[in-house]
Design a protein around this motif. Structure first.
Motif, mmCIF file in Angstrom:
data_model
loop_
_atom_site.group_PDB
_atom_site.id
_atom_site.type_symbol
_atom_site.label_atom_id
_atom_site.label_comp_id
_atom_site.label_asym_id
_atom_site.label_seq_id
_atom_site.Cartn_x
_atom_site.Cartn_y
_atom_site.Cartn_z
ATOM 1 N N PHE A 73 0.815 -1.213 0.000
ATOM 2 C CA PHE A 73 0.000 0.000 0.000
ATOM 3 C C PHE A 73 0.849 1.264 0.000
ATOM 4 N N LYS A 74 2.057 1.216 0.536
ATOM 5 C CA LYS A 74 2.951 2.372 0.423
ATOM 6 C C LYS A 74 3.303 2.608 -1.038
ATOM 7 N N TYR A 118 -1.019 6.964 -6.468
ATOM 8 C CA TYR A 118 -2.340 7.583 -6.277
ATOM 9 C C TYR A 118 -3.479 6.623 -6.598
ATOM 10 N N ASP A 142 0.226 4.042 -2.766
ATOM 11 C CA ASP A 142 -0.005 5.452 -2.445
ATOM 12 C C ASP A 142 0.831 6.358 -3.341
ATOM 13 N N GLU A 148 -6.594 4.310 -5.599
ATOM 14 C CA GLU A 148 -7.623 4.311 -4.559
ATOM 15 C C GLU A 148 -8.586 3.133 -4.673
#
Length: 125
Positions: free
Chosen positions: A66-67, A73, A70, A75
């Protein structure tokens, strides 16, 4: 001498323009979905190439995944969309998620994406 004209009429040009415009509109809706899926695959492969990924706890692998997401971007992928299963020499990470984008009125475009990656001590190609 009579000359015969060649070409499209204004009506046929507008019909072609409408079809091309609608295809471009759908493409603009689909492209981000596939671009995000490419980011998911790239993040999974990068996680697999990280040293010690085979011995990592699933929670730690999920956090590192998930890092990476992120940074892109992203979602659409949620924590419930990721499953881990034990395999010889490590883990298999399965990501399965659905993306829904509005198209026109009450019509939506739905994309279902799945990918799996082995997190083992062997090198990943």
């Amino acid at each position: 001498m009579k000359y015969k004209q060649h070409g499209m009429t204004l009506t046929s040009f507008l019909a072609v323009l409408a079809v091309v415009g609608f295809a471009l509109y759908i493409g603009m809706k689909l492209f981000p979905m596939y671009q995000e899926f490419y980011a998911v695959k790239t993040s999974m492969k990068a996680l697999a190439n990280e040293s010690g990924s085979a011995d990592m706890a699933p929670a730690k692998a999920q956090e590192l995944f998930f890092k990476r997401m992120d940074m892109n971007y992203s979602e659409s992928v949620k924590r419930d969309d990721i499953k881990f299963e034990r395999i010889d020499g490590g883990w298999r990470m399965n990501v399965s998620y659905e993306v829904r984008r509005p198209l026109v009125g009450n019509l939506d475009i739905v994309g279902r994406f799945e990918n799996s990656q082995d997190l083992t001590s062997r090198s990943v190609e």
